[in-house]
Design an enzyme around this catalytic site. Structure first.
Site, PDB file in Angstrom:
ATOM      1  N   THR A 125      -5.057  -3.492  55.056  1.00 48.89           N
ATOM      2  CA  THR A 125      -4.191  -3.704  53.886  1.00 48.89           C
ATOM      3  C   THR A 125      -5.005  -3.614  52.601  1.00 48.89           C
ATOM      4  OG1 THR A 125      -3.009  -5.453  52.702  1.00 48.89           O
ATOM      5  CG2 THR A 125      -4.514  -6.181  54.388  1.00 48.89           C
ATOM      6  N   ASP A 126      -4.321  -3.263  51.513  1.00 46.23           N
ATOM      7  CA  ASP A 126      -5.016  -3.240  50.215  1.00 46.23           C
ATOM      8  C   ASP A 126      -5.390  -4.657  49.766  1.00 46.23           C
ATOM      9  OD1 ASP A 126      -2.460  -4.174  49.593  1.00 46.23           O
ATOM     10  OD2 ASP A 126      -2.146  -2.816  47.895  1.00 46.23           O
ATOM     11  N   GLU A 127      -4.803  -5.672  50.433  1.00 43.15           N
ATOM     12  CA  GLU A 127      -5.091  -7.057  50.007  1.00 43.15           C
ATOM     13  C   GLU A 127      -6.549  -7.440  50.265  1.00 43.15           C
ATOM     14  OE1 GLU A 127      -1.986  -9.936  50.750  1.00 43.15           O
ATOM     15  OE2 GLU A 127      -0.475  -8.374  50.852  1.00 43.15           O
ATOM     16  N   TYR A 153      -4.745 -14.901  54.904  1.00 48.31           N
ATOM     17  CA  TYR A 153      -4.289 -13.637  55.509  1.00 48.31           C
ATOM     18  C   TYR A 153      -5.247 -12.501  55.165  1.00 48.31           C
ATOM     19  CZ  TYR A 153      -1.832  -9.140  55.616  1.00 48.31           C
ATOM     20  OH  TYR A 153      -1.519  -7.815  55.816  1.00 48.31           O
ATOM     21  N   LYS A 157      -7.830 -10.193  57.584  1.00 54.12           N
ATOM     22  CA  LYS A 157      -7.772  -8.732  57.688  1.00 54.12           C
ATOM     23  C   LYS A 157      -9.116  -8.117  57.299  1.00 54.12           C
ATOM     24  CE  LYS A 157      -4.598  -6.474  58.510  1.00 54.12           C
ATOM     25  NZ  LYS A 157      -4.072  -5.990  59.834  1.00 54.12           N
TER      26      LYS A 157
HETATM   27  P1  NAD Z   1       5.141  -7.851  61.041  1.00 53.91           P
HETATM   28  O1  NAD Z   1       4.794  -9.295  60.846  1.00 53.91           O
HETATM   29  O2  NAD Z   1       6.504  -7.373  60.688  1.00 53.91           O
HETATM   30  O3  NAD Z   1       4.912  -7.467  62.573  1.00 53.91           O
HETATM   31  C1  NAD Z   1       3.802  -7.891  63.300  1.00 53.91           C
HETATM   32  C2  NAD Z   1       4.049  -7.579  64.784  1.00 53.91           C
HETATM   33  O4  NAD Z   1       2.866  -7.962  65.502  1.00 53.91           O
HETATM   34  C3  NAD Z   1       5.217  -8.365  65.383  1.00 53.91           C
HETATM   35  O5  NAD Z   1       5.981  -7.530  66.222  1.00 53.91           O
HETATM   36  C4  NAD Z   1       4.531  -9.447  66.197  1.00 53.91           C
HETATM   37  O6  NAD Z   1       5.288  -9.862  67.339  1.00 53.91           O
HETATM   38  C5  NAD Z   1       3.243  -8.746  66.618  1.00 53.91           C
HETATM   39  N1  NAD Z   1       2.153  -9.698  66.898  1.00 53.91           N
HETATM   40  C6  NAD Z   1       1.743 -10.734  66.121  1.00 53.91           C
HETATM   41  N2  NAD Z   1       0.735 -11.385  66.735  1.00 53.91           N
HETATM   42  C7  NAD Z   1       0.497 -10.721  67.900  1.00 53.91           C
HETATM   43  C8  NAD Z   1      -0.434 -10.906  68.952  1.00 53.91           C
HETATM   44  N3  NAD Z   1      -1.326 -11.905  68.935  1.00 53.91           N
HETATM   45  N4  NAD Z   1      -0.413 -10.039  69.989  1.00 53.91           N
HETATM   46  C9  NAD Z   1       0.492  -9.027  70.025  1.00 53.91           C
HETATM   47  N5  NAD Z   1       1.399  -8.815  69.071  1.00 53.91           N
HETATM   48  C10 NAD Z   1       1.403  -9.658  68.023  1.00 53.91           C
HETATM   49  O7  NAD Z   1       4.018  -7.056  60.272  1.00 53.91           O
HETATM   50  P2  NAD Z   1       4.110  -5.672  59.463  1.00 53.91           P
HETATM   51  O8  NAD Z   1       4.558  -5.940  58.087  1.00 53.91           O
HETATM   52  O9  NAD Z   1       4.813  -4.671  60.306  1.00 53.91           O
HETATM   53  O10 NAD Z   1       2.568  -5.277  59.380  1.00 53.91           O
HETATM   54  C11 NAD Z   1       1.946  -4.502  60.411  1.00 53.91           C
HETATM   55  C12 NAD Z   1       0.488  -4.296  60.057  1.00 53.91           C
HETATM   56  O11 NAD Z   1       0.392  -3.621  58.808  1.00 53.91           O
HETATM   57  C13 NAD Z   1      -0.293  -5.594  59.895  1.00 53.91           C
HETATM   58  O12 NAD Z   1      -1.558  -5.411  60.470  1.00 53.91           O
HETATM   59  C14 NAD Z   1      -0.401  -5.778  58.384  1.00 53.91           C
HETATM   60  O13 NAD Z   1      -1.574  -6.472  58.062  1.00 53.91           O
HETATM   61  C15 NAD Z   1      -0.441  -4.340  57.925  1.00 53.91           C
HETATM   62  N6  NAD Z   1       0.081  -4.070  56.570  1.00 53.91           N
HETATM   63  C16 NAD Z   1       1.337  -4.501  56.224  1.00 53.91           C
HETATM   64  C17 NAD Z   1       1.834  -4.183  54.959  1.00 53.91           C
HETATM   65  C18 NAD Z   1       3.230  -4.595  54.547  1.00 53.91           C
HETATM   66  O14 NAD Z   1       3.622  -4.363  53.391  1.00 53.91           O
HETATM   67  N7  NAD Z   1       4.047  -5.159  55.429  1.00 53.91           N
HETATM   68  C19 NAD Z   1       1.058  -3.453  54.048  1.00 53.91           C
HETATM   69  C20 NAD Z   1      -0.223  -3.038  54.441  1.00 53.91           C
HETATM   70  C21 NAD Z   1      -0.691  -3.347  55.703  1.00 53.91           C
HETATM   71  P1  TYD Z   2       5.414 -10.561  49.921  1.00 50.84           P
HETATM   72  O1  TYD Z   2       6.597  -9.729  50.293  1.00 50.84           O
HETATM   73  O2  TYD Z   2       5.201 -11.861  50.633  1.00 50.84           O
HETATM   74  O3  TYD Z   2       4.143  -9.600  50.049  1.00 50.84           O
HETATM   75  P2  TYD Z   2       2.590  -9.851  49.568  1.00 50.84           P
HETATM   76  O4  TYD Z   2       2.425 -11.242  49.117  1.00 50.84           O
HETATM   77  O5  TYD Z   2       1.825  -9.575  50.829  1.00 50.84           O
HETATM   78  O6  TYD Z   2       2.366  -8.853  48.497  1.00 50.84           O
HETATM   79  O7  TYD Z   2       5.503 -10.876  48.361  1.00 50.84           O
HETATM   80  C1  TYD Z   2       5.550  -9.836  47.398  1.00 50.84           C
HETATM   81  C2  TYD Z   2       5.510 -10.478  46.017  1.00 50.84           C
HETATM   82  O8  TYD Z   2       6.716 -11.232  45.829  1.00 50.84           O
HETATM   83  C3  TYD Z   2       4.376 -11.485  45.846  1.00 50.84           C
HETATM   84  O9  TYD Z   2       3.873 -11.377  44.518  1.00 50.84           O
HETATM   85  C4  TYD Z   2       5.039 -12.841  46.041  1.00 50.84           C
HETATM   86  C5  TYD Z   2       6.450 -12.600  45.545  1.00 50.84           C
HETATM   87  N1  TYD Z   2       7.516 -13.403  46.215  1.00 50.84           N
HETATM   88  C6  TYD Z   2       8.411 -14.138  45.442  1.00 50.84           C
HETATM   89  O10 TYD Z   2       8.344 -14.154  44.202  1.00 50.84           O
HETATM   90  N2  TYD Z   2       9.394 -14.854  46.083  1.00 50.84           N
HETATM   91  C7  TYD Z   2       9.508 -14.878  47.452  1.00 50.84           C
HETATM   92  O11 TYD Z   2      10.394 -15.581  47.972  1.00 50.84           O
HETATM   93  C8  TYD Z   2       8.582 -14.093  48.224  1.00 50.84           C
HETATM   94  C9  TYD Z   2       8.659 -14.071  49.724  1.00 50.84           C
HETATM   95  C10 TYD Z   2       7.603 -13.367  47.556  1.00 50.84           C
END
Ligand code: NAD
Ligand code: TYD
Length: 339
Positions: A125-127, A153, A157
């Site tokens: 992630t970019d985080e 988190y 990562k």
């Molecule tokens: P999500 O929380 O929607 O899904 C996570 C999945 O992983 C779920 O299906 C969960 O059951 C499974 N999981 C969790 N712990 C597990 C374990 N111990 N063993 C097996 N499976 C397990 O997450 P997401 O938003 O789809 O993110 C997927 C990946 O992308 C993550 O690695 C996250 O860090 C990365 N990512 C997410 C975003 C975003 O905007 N959502 C952006 C950049 C990177």
């Molecule tokens: P989020 O979707 O949790 O992603 P991330 O924190 O990983 O970027 O949140 C996106 C942005 O929205 C973040 O700045 C926090 C804000 N946020 C709110 O203002 N209210 C909310 O209820 C949530 C879940 C997030």
């Protein structure tokens, strides 16, 4: 070839499973997912009917089971999406983040070493780069930006990323890492900003904006992320990081107002609540490397992507109603009551 996807019952993983089954009719997709609160088998019901898809309900930290799956399926490529992914939950309870995100990644890479794979791809992630100031719109995250994390988190990562490069250098494991900005689209769990606001607005509930709503995120439609990963596993250089993002920065408050407009709901639903601890100010990706090396560019513009996403939540109310009717209620009360 056989592609093993972990976390395929979650948001991005499930979108990737469907993308692969559609785009690569000769490939088999094996999904390993523990089905935590964020994983949902209903999300994969379409894939379950496909003979090229296999599902294992397994925790990636369970070494014995993971090794058995590798012995049976002999994957060519492993893509690790499985993670605890919500910053707010990591602030409440960091431990599970360290277990899944770091130790789970280690187990997968040990299995890759033992059984041999063409590629281990870590979905990061970019985080991991921390945040950028709001008053410096000229600054972006490049692959050279130092790791500088803010939340449990992002720290978990970043630790996983370091371990991935240790396995590359020490054992010669063929790895790649992608660091993407915030995704949005279908199957996004309604604890995250965009789906939470859509679901709350539809129920005429308060829309809880943290702080002043001025924090900036760089939004990418999930399918564009899937395309980027597919390109990296096929054409990306081993040992490299690729940043993924589409230059689409938005303030949280502007996103929430846009959702209100699209749904015909009043902005009076917006409630400013106590800010997140350690809240990152701004994320912004410089995608020059993946564009120049692999020809990737984002295809879905935000104006269209957000409309498609809102329509998906309108058309798939059963999917999210099921989620928010259970444990989610307790989570919501704990995180938002008296905030
Ligand atoms: P999500 O929380 O929607 O899904 C996570 C999945 O992983 C779920 O299906 C969960 O059951 C499974 N999981 C969790 N712990 C597990 C374990 N111990 N063993 C097996 N499976 C397990 O997450 P997401 O938003 O789809 O993110 C997927 C990946 O992308 C993550 O690695 C996250 O860090 C990365 N990512 C997410 C975003 C975003 O905007 N959502 C952006 C950049 C990177
Ligand atoms: P989020 O979707 O949790 O992603 P991330 O924190 O990983 O970027 O949140 C996106 C942005 O929205 C973040 O700045 C926090 C804000 N946020 C709110 O203002 N209210 C909310 O209820 C949530 C879940 C997030």
């Amino acid at each position: 070839m056989t592609v093993l996807v972990t976390g395929g019952a979650g948001f991005i993983g499930s979108n990737f499973v469907y993308y692969m089954l559609e785009e690569h009719p000769d490939d088999k997709v094996v999904c390993v997912d523990a089905l935590t609160y964020a994983g949902n088998l209903a999300t994969l019901s379409g894939a379950m009917r496909n003979p090229r898809f296999t599902f294992y309900k397994t925790n990636i930290t369970d070494r014995e089971s993971v090794f058995e799956i590798f012995a049976t399926e002999k994957p060519d490529i492993v893509i690790n999406f499985a993670a605890e992914s919500h910053v707010d939950r990591s602030i409440e309870d960091p431990e599970i983040f360290l277990k899944t995100n770091i130790l789970g990644t280690q187990v997968l890479m040990d299995a890759c070493r033992k059984y041999g794979v063409r590629r281990f791809h870590q979905v990061s992630t970019d985080e991991v780069y921390g945040d950028l100031p709001l008053d410096r719109p000229d600054l972006f995250f490049t692959e050279e930006t130092p790791i500088h994390t803010s939340s449990p988190y992002s720290s978990s990562k970043a630790a996983a990323d370091l371990l991935v490069f240790a396995y590359y250098r020490t054992y010669g494991l063929p790895v790649t890492v992608s660091r993407c900005s915030n995704n949005y689209g279908p199957y996004h769990f309604p604890e995250k900003l965009i789906p939470l606001m859509i679901v709350n607005a539809l129920a005429d509930k308060h829309l809880p904006v943290y702080g002043k709503g001025e924090n900036v995120r760089d939004w990418l439609y999930v399918e564009d992320h899937c395309k980027a990963i597919d390109l990296i596993i096929r054409k990306g250089r081993v040992g490299e990081v690729y940043n993924v993002g589409g230059h689409n920065e938005m303030r949280n408050i502007d996103i929430v107002k846009l959702i209100c407009r699209e749904l015909g709901k009043p902005e009076s639903l917006i409630t400013y609540v106590t800010d997140r601890k350690g809240h990152d100010l701004r994320y912004a990706i410089d995608p020059t490397k993946i564009h120049n090396e692999l020809g990737w560019f984002p295809e879905t513009k935000f104006e269209n992507g957000i409309k498609k996403t809102i329509q998906w939540y309108l058309d798939n109310q059963d999917w999210w109603q099921e989620i928010i009717s259970g444990e989610y209620q307790k989570y919501y009360e704990k995180m938002y009551e008296n905030r």
